[in-house]
Design a protein around this motif. Structure first.
Motif: not given
Length: 324
Positions: A233-259
């Protein structure tokens, strides 16, 4: 390593400024199609791995395809699959700067180009795929799932469906904070190259890695192979992760979470508690046409490498059949 741990703790140092990245990158992938060539594939699934992995995880890392290969499960149901090595990982020939270039936003924009190319019969990508696809689904695991949710937010027309595995809006990164990390170049110079930038890092303790990713029912032969061939993994992948988090407003397709219920990062036992987290994750997709979840039990974070993988494959493809 202290910087990454501060991000996982939620206490990173403040950063300011932007950097424009303009380059041409080679992205390697594994492309599989159904054996039955008399009918068109139902859709293309773009498979995106998480941190310290690469595209080989989707093939079961060399273990029984019938038990662990997403490609085998998908193509047997009439889907084509394209498993990608994310920039800086796997068989990709380039190892860009691990802080300023190999960041989530760059990965998202690369995926956006791939999704566009998969739909365009005139694109260079389709000289490889051999056809254009009307329907393209995103399938991501862990960090790859974060990228998929962000893709939905930023480019809502790209994916006809989002399958987000090893993912929820609940986070517990204690195992990442406590894990032993080192520069890949220092840990295994023979494999990674002594000149690889120090910001490419790996987990260095096999026992820790196994306990972090595997729980309950799994073949004991898998974790040693997982550790021997772990990616970075890279330090940039972790360091900038918070910048892409947040609700996916505008996405209208179906979503499946598998956890999985025993997922060390994104769920909690018992199953009822895990399901509370997964139900709450629906709030991250306020405009989705539907949101569903599946929580396999007796399974760790690497849910495609446990004995329950076949059940997971079946549930996901039943869902995709119903949505696409």
């Amino acid at each position: 390593m202290d910087f990454m741990r501060s991000v996982w703790r939620g206490t990173p140092a403040a950063t300011n400024g932007t950097l424009t990245v303009s380059d041409t990158f080679t992205i390697k992938g594994t492309y599989c199609t159904p054996k039955d060539t008399t009918t068109e594939p139902k859709a293309l699934q773009v498979l995106v791995h998480g941190i310290t992995y690469n595209k080989t995880m989707w093939a079961g890392m060399g273990f029984s395809p019938a038990d662990y290969s997403w490609h085998t499960a998908a193509t047997s149901r009439g889907y084509a699959t394209l498993a990608l090595d994310r920039l800086g990982h796997g068989a990709n020939p380039q190892r860009p700067d691990p802080l300023s270039v190999v960041q989530p936003q760059v990965q998202i924009d690369i995926m956006h180009e791939i999704f566009a190319g998969a739909r365009d019969a005139a694109s260079p990508l389709n000289s490889v795929l051999g056809r254009a696809y009307d329907k393209v689904a995103f399938v991501g695991h862990s960090y790859g799932a974060f990228l998929g949710a962000a893709l939905g937010a930023q480019y809502p027309a790209d994916a006809d469906a989002l399958v987000l595995a090893g993912y929820s809006s609940y986070f517990d990164f204690s195992d990442m904070i406590e894990a032993s990390w080192a520069s890949a170049a220092d840990h295994d110079p023979a494999r990674f190259g002594a000149d690889l930038a120090k910001g490419y890092v790996v987990m260095t303790d096999e026992t820790q890695r196994t306990e972090t990713f595997y729980v309950g029912g799994y073949d004991a032969a898998i974790p040693p192979v997982d550790f021997a061939y772990e990616d970075t993994l890279t330090v940039g992948e972790i360091g900038a992760l918070a910048a892409i988090l947040g609700p996916a407003v505008g996405y209208t397709g179906p979503v499946l979470a598998v956890t999985s219920v025993e997922d060390a990062f994104f769920c909690e036992t018992p199953k009822e508690k895990c399901e509370e987290h997964l139900i709450a994750t629906a709030d991250a997709f306020p405009d989705a046409e539907s949101y569903d979840y599946f929580a396999p039990e007796n399974t760790g974070h690497d849910l495609t490498l446990h004995y329950t993988a076949g059940e997971t494959f079946e549930k996901v493809h039943e869902w995709l059949d119903s949505k696409l």
